[in-house]
Design a protein around this motif. Structure first.
Motif, PDB file in Angstrom:
ATOM      1  N   GLY A  24       0.809  -1.129  -0.278  1.00 13.65           N
ATOM      2  CA  GLY A  24      -0.544   0.102  -0.157  1.00 13.65           C
ATOM      3  C   GLY A  24       0.751   1.059  -0.207  1.00 13.65           C
ATOM      4  N   LEU A  25      -0.089   2.293   0.806  1.00 16.61           N
ATOM      5  CA  LEU A  25       1.299   3.506   0.861  1.00 16.61           C
ATOM      6  C   LEU A  25       2.701   3.794   1.381  1.00 16.61           C
ATOM      7  CD1 LEU A  25       1.025   6.491   0.988  1.00 16.61           C
ATOM      8  CD2 LEU A  25       0.225   6.080   3.184  1.00 16.61           C
ATOM      9  N   GLY A  26       3.314   2.141   2.694  1.00 15.16           N
ATOM     10  CA  GLY A  26       3.408   2.035   2.506  1.00 15.16           C
ATOM     11  C   GLY A  26       4.715   1.359   1.855  1.00 15.16           C
ATOM     12  N   ARG A  27       4.408   0.792   0.446  1.00 18.00           N
ATOM     13  CA  ARG A  27       5.373   0.577  -0.259  1.00 18.00           C
ATOM     14  C   ARG A  27       5.999   1.489  -1.120  1.00 18.00           C
ATOM     15  NH1 ARG A  27       5.595  -5.202  -4.027  1.00 18.00           N
ATOM     16  NH2 ARG A  27       7.204  -4.920  -4.767  1.00 18.00           N
ATOM     17  N   ALA A  28       4.689   2.218  -1.319  1.00 17.16           N
ATOM     18  CA  ALA A  28       5.509   3.809  -1.887  1.00 17.16           C
ATOM     19  C   ALA A  28       6.196   4.846  -1.106  1.00 17.16           C
ATOM     20  CB  ALA A  28       3.917   4.554  -2.423  1.00 17.16           C
ATOM     21  N   ILE A  29       6.487   4.862   0.137  1.00 16.32           N
ATOM     22  CA  ILE A  29       7.065   5.320   0.350  1.00 16.32           C
ATOM     23  C   ILE A  29       8.592   4.579   0.185  1.00 16.32           C
ATOM     24  CG2 ILE A  29       7.383   6.428   2.590  1.00 16.32           C
ATOM     25  CD1 ILE A  29       4.836   6.325   3.558  1.00 16.32           C
ATOM     26  N   THR A  30       8.405   3.200   0.864  1.00 21.68           N
ATOM     27  CA  THR A  30       9.069   2.351   0.486  1.00 21.68           C
ATOM     28  C   THR A  30      10.511   2.443  -0.756  1.00 21.68           C
ATOM     29  OG1 THR A  30       9.010   1.040   2.469  1.00 21.68           O
ATOM     30  CG2 THR A  30      10.233   0.114   0.638  1.00 21.68           C
ATOM     31  N   GLU A  31       9.507   2.465  -1.806  1.00 24.83           N
ATOM     32  CA  GLU A  31      10.424   2.121  -3.031  1.00 24.83           C
ATOM     33  C   GLU A  31      10.143   4.200  -3.866  1.00 24.83           C
ATOM     34  OE1 GLU A  31       7.035   0.955  -5.130  1.00 24.83           O
ATOM     35  OE2 GLU A  31       7.968  -1.425  -5.351  1.00 24.83           O
ATOM     36  N   ALA A  32      10.273   5.300  -2.872  1.00 18.35           N
ATOM     37  CA  ALA A  32      10.070   5.974  -3.368  1.00 18.35           C
ATOM     38  C   ALA A  32      12.094   7.208  -2.869  1.00 18.35           C
ATOM     39  CB  ALA A  32       9.570   7.607  -2.519  1.00 18.35           C
ATOM     40  N   PHE A  33      11.685   5.504  -1.299  1.00 21.75           N
ATOM     41  CA  PHE A  33      13.538   6.226  -0.304  1.00 21.75           C
ATOM     42  C   PHE A  33      14.804   5.767  -1.433  1.00 21.75           C
ATOM     43  CE2 PHE A  33      11.310   8.228   3.112  1.00 21.75           C
ATOM     44  CZ  PHE A  33      11.599   8.688   3.557  1.00 21.75           C
ATOM     45  N   LEU A  34      14.325   4.274  -1.852  1.00 22.69           N
ATOM     46  CA  LEU A  34      15.187   3.153  -2.531  1.00 22.69           C
ATOM     47  C   LEU A  34      15.743   3.950  -3.781  1.00 22.69           C
ATOM     48  CD1 LEU A  34      13.547  -0.033  -1.706  1.00 22.69           C
ATOM     49  CD2 LEU A  34      15.880   1.275  -0.736  1.00 22.69           C
ATOM     50  N   ARG A  35      14.659   4.900  -4.419  1.00 22.44           N
ATOM     51  CA  ARG A  35      14.341   5.687  -5.391  1.00 22.44           C
ATOM     52  C   ARG A  35      15.549   6.532  -6.159  1.00 22.44           C
ATOM     53  NH1 ARG A  35       9.617   8.092  -6.423  1.00 22.44           N
ATOM     54  NH2 ARG A  35      10.726   9.808  -5.894  1.00 22.44           N
ATOM     55  N   GLU A  36      15.221   7.017  -4.863  1.00 21.56           N
ATOM     56  CA  GLU A  36      16.690   8.459  -4.191  1.00 21.56           C
ATOM     57  C   GLU A  36      17.805   7.809  -3.393  1.00 21.56           C
ATOM     58  OE1 GLU A  36      16.061  11.031  -5.155  1.00 21.56           O
ATOM     59  OE2 GLU A  36      14.344  10.833  -6.128  1.00 21.56           O
ATOM     60  N   ILE A  42      12.727  -2.323   6.123  1.00 23.23           N
ATOM     61  CA  ILE A  42      10.947  -2.659   5.337  1.00 23.23           C
ATOM     62  C   ILE A  42      10.953  -3.366   6.762  1.00 23.23           C
ATOM     63  CG2 ILE A  42       9.285  -3.347   4.129  1.00 23.23           C
ATOM     64  CD1 ILE A  42      12.005  -3.201   1.605  1.00 23.23           C
ATOM     65  N   ASP A  43       9.211  -2.568   7.757  1.00 19.83           N
ATOM     66  CA  ASP A  43       8.960  -3.462   8.541  1.00 19.83           C
ATOM     67  C   ASP A  43       7.660  -3.250   7.963  1.00 19.83           C
ATOM     68  OD1 ASP A  43       7.444  -3.995  11.356  1.00 19.83           O
ATOM     69  OD2 ASP A  43       6.094  -1.891  10.574  1.00 19.83           O
ATOM     70  N   TYR A  44       7.327  -5.048   8.298  1.00 27.88           N
ATOM     71  CA  TYR A  44       5.916  -5.392   7.686  1.00 27.88           C
ATOM     72  C   TYR A  44       5.295  -6.546   9.072  1.00 27.88           C
ATOM     73  CZ  TYR A  44       8.522  -9.870   7.493  1.00 27.88           C
ATOM     74  OH  TYR A  44       9.130 -11.636   7.212  1.00 27.88           O
ATOM     75  N   VAL A  45       4.411  -7.133   8.994  1.00 30.74           N
ATOM     76  CA  VAL A  45       4.022  -8.306  10.076  1.00 30.74           C
ATOM     77  C   VAL A  45       3.137  -9.500   9.449  1.00 30.74           C
ATOM     78  CG1 VAL A  45       2.141  -8.339  11.974  1.00 30.74           C
ATOM     79  CG2 VAL A  45       3.075  -6.462  11.553  1.00 30.74           C
ATOM     80  N   THR A  46       2.183  -9.310   8.158  1.00 31.26           N
ATOM     81  CA  THR A  46       1.580 -10.207   6.780  1.00 31.26           C
ATOM     82  C   THR A  46       1.916 -10.463   5.572  1.00 31.26           C
ATOM     83  OG1 THR A  46      -0.654  -8.742   6.527  1.00 31.26           O
ATOM     84  CG2 THR A  46       0.034  -9.799   8.780  1.00 31.26           C
ATOM     85  N   SER A  47       2.802  -9.338   5.589  1.00 29.31           N
ATOM     86  CA  SER A  47       3.172  -9.096   4.153  1.00 29.31           C
ATOM     87  C   SER A  47       4.566  -9.106   3.969  1.00 29.31           C
ATOM     88  CB  SER A  47       2.875  -7.590   3.338  1.00 29.31           C
ATOM     89  OG  SER A  47       1.383  -7.034   3.427  1.00 29.31           O
ATOM     90  N   ALA A  48       5.530 -10.719   4.307  1.00 32.00           N
ATOM     91  CA  ALA A  48       6.138 -11.115   4.186  1.00 32.00           C
ATOM     92  C   ALA A  48       6.969 -11.062   2.697  1.00 32.00           C
ATOM     93  CB  ALA A  48       6.375 -12.141   4.396  1.00 32.00           C
ATOM     94  N   ASP A  49       5.820 -11.858   1.786  1.00 28.62           N
ATOM     95  CA  ASP A  49       6.319 -11.857   0.710  1.00 28.62           C
ATOM     96  C   ASP A  49       6.346 -10.421  -0.596  1.00 28.62           C
ATOM     97  OD1 ASP A  49       6.208 -14.724   0.560  1.00 28.62           O
ATOM     98  OD2 ASP A  49       4.113 -14.746  -0.774  1.00 28.62           O
ATOM     99  N   ALA A  50       5.527  -9.594   0.030  1.00 28.67           N
ATOM    100  CA  ALA A  50       6.102  -8.446  -0.776  1.00 28.67           C
ATOM    101  C   ALA A  50       7.345  -7.308  -0.653  1.00 28.67           C
ATOM    102  CB  ALA A  50       4.737  -7.251  -0.086  1.00 28.67           C
ATOM    103  N   ALA A  51       7.620  -8.374   0.923  1.00 30.82           N
ATOM    104  CA  ALA A  51       8.853  -7.454   1.473  1.00 30.82           C
ATOM    105  C   ALA A  51      10.489  -7.930   1.052  1.00 30.82           C
ATOM    106  CB  ALA A  51       8.562  -7.629   3.367  1.00 30.82           C
ATOM    107  N   ALA A  52      10.139  -9.451   1.100  1.00 30.38           N
ATOM    108  CA  ALA A  52      11.131 -10.047  -0.024  1.00 30.38           C
ATOM    109  C   ALA A  52      11.223  -9.393  -1.367  1.00 30.38           C
ATOM    110  CB  ALA A  52      10.706 -11.427   0.056  1.00 30.38           C
ATOM    111  N   GLU A  53       9.829  -9.342  -1.962  1.00 27.54           N
ATOM    112  CA  GLU A  53      10.292  -8.867  -3.350  1.00 27.54           C
ATOM    113  C   GLU A  53      10.970  -7.433  -3.621  1.00 27.54           C
ATOM    114  OE1 GLU A  53       6.818  -7.412  -6.039  1.00 27.54           O
ATOM    115  OE2 GLU A  53       6.461  -9.251  -6.036  1.00 27.54           O
ATOM    116  N   ILE A  54      10.765  -6.602  -2.580  1.00 28.58           N
ATOM    117  CA  ILE A  54      11.032  -5.548  -2.861  1.00 28.58           C
ATOM    118  C   ILE A  54      12.748  -5.581  -2.585  1.00 28.58           C
ATOM    119  CG2 ILE A  54      11.650  -2.790  -1.726  1.00 28.58           C
ATOM    120  CD1 ILE A  54       8.439  -3.273  -1.024  1.00 28.58           C
ATOM    121  N   ALA A  56      14.182  -8.563  -2.967  1.00 26.33           N
ATOM    122  CA  ALA A  56      15.231  -8.671  -3.992  1.00 26.33           C
ATOM    123  C   ALA A  56      15.799  -7.954  -5.150  1.00 26.33           C
ATOM    124  CB  ALA A  56      14.443 -10.282  -4.493  1.00 26.33           C
ATOM    125  N   ALA A  57      14.576  -6.698  -4.874  1.00 25.77           N
ATOM    126  CA  ALA A  57      14.766  -5.662  -6.370  1.00 25.77           C
ATOM    127  C   ALA A  57      16.201  -4.531  -5.993  1.00 25.77           C
ATOM    128  CB  ALA A  57      13.088  -5.304  -6.816  1.00 25.77           C
TER     129      ALA A  57
END
Length: 261
Positions: A24-36, A42-54, A56-57
């Protein structure tokens, strides 16, 4: 009176913790910082796969750690993992984590039926979570000589177009924490600000919102649009950057101009 000038690191030199940073919004924030060029925990509770995807990229620049911000020990582990991964303390904290919530006006609890446990659940996520992350961040901020805290708020306490009582009350309390902590922590070179959005198009939390509601909100803004997560994330970057070095205790509303104060 002596004026202390502190060097604020460029975003590319920062280590950033984004709570709820995998979706969600957290991913957009994470990717904005990584872009810069920043490094991100990346803190998560239930979104392990999504966190791992970021992760890996962005090899070497992102680490995913499961942590419930309501639990102080788990929050401490987030900071320890960031230091272990990057060899330096977290310098910027973005408090974005949100307890399970759906922006569905038809299904929301009305004033005559909502109970206090609903409020307590939202307060635990928004206020207790921010308290834990800020306190856990302070030793690293002191080590770095400065720090950034950016809290994610809402425009609903200024313009309750849909009265989500528990969510809005918790975010209003988080604004109070933003302002009082900014006063207490300013002498330590720490700025504490809030960025408040309206309904974002679209996140997991707003997925249940009918298109007609998005369209009505867009029609009421000068920009004739609903803010996207990526647009909101850009404002977060401003408060993390050296450009905001003289700004603290503020609440910036990012909603296309819907709210004017």
């Amino acid at each position: 009176m002596t004026t202390t000038t502190r060097t604020i690191p460029a975003i590319a030199d920062q280590i950033v913790l984004v709570t709820g940073g995998a979706r969600g919004l957290g991913r957009a924030i994470t990717e904005a910082f990584l872009r810069e060029g920043a490094r991100v925990v990346i803190d998560y509770v239930t979104s392990a796969d999504a966190a791992a995807e970021i992760v890996a990229a962005h090899p070497g620049r992102a680490v995913a750690v499961r942590g419930d911000v309501r639990d102080r020990a788990q929050v401490e582990a987030l900071f320890a993992a960031g230091r272990e991964a990057f060899g330096a303390p977290v310098t910027t904290v973005v408090n974005n984590a949100l307890a399970d919530f759906s922006f569905n006006g038809d299904a929301r609890a009305k004033a005559d039926e909502i109970d206090f446990p609903a409020f307590a659940g939202q307060f635990a996520s928004a206020v207790q979570g921010a308290l834990h992350t800020v306190q856990a961040a302070l030793p690293g901020f002191d080590e770095a000589g400065s720090g950034r805290v950016i809290n994610v708020g809402t425009n609903l306490f200024q313009y309750p177009v849909v009265p989500y009582h528990d969510y809005t009350a918790a975010k209003a309390a988080l604004l109070s924490l933003t302002r009082t902590f900014s006063a207490d922590l300013g002498p330590r070179g720490v700025t504490v600000n809030m960025v408040s959005g309206g309904l974002l198009r679209t996140t997991d939390a707003s997925a249940a919102t009918p298109d007609a509601v998005f369209d009505a909100i867009a029609a009421g803004t000068p920009l004739l649009s609903v803010t996207t997560p990526a647009e909101f994330a850009d404002a977060i970057l401003f408060f993390a950057s050296p450009w905001s070095r003289a700004i603290t205790g503020q609440n910036l509303v990012v909603d296309g101009g819907l709210v004017k104060d």
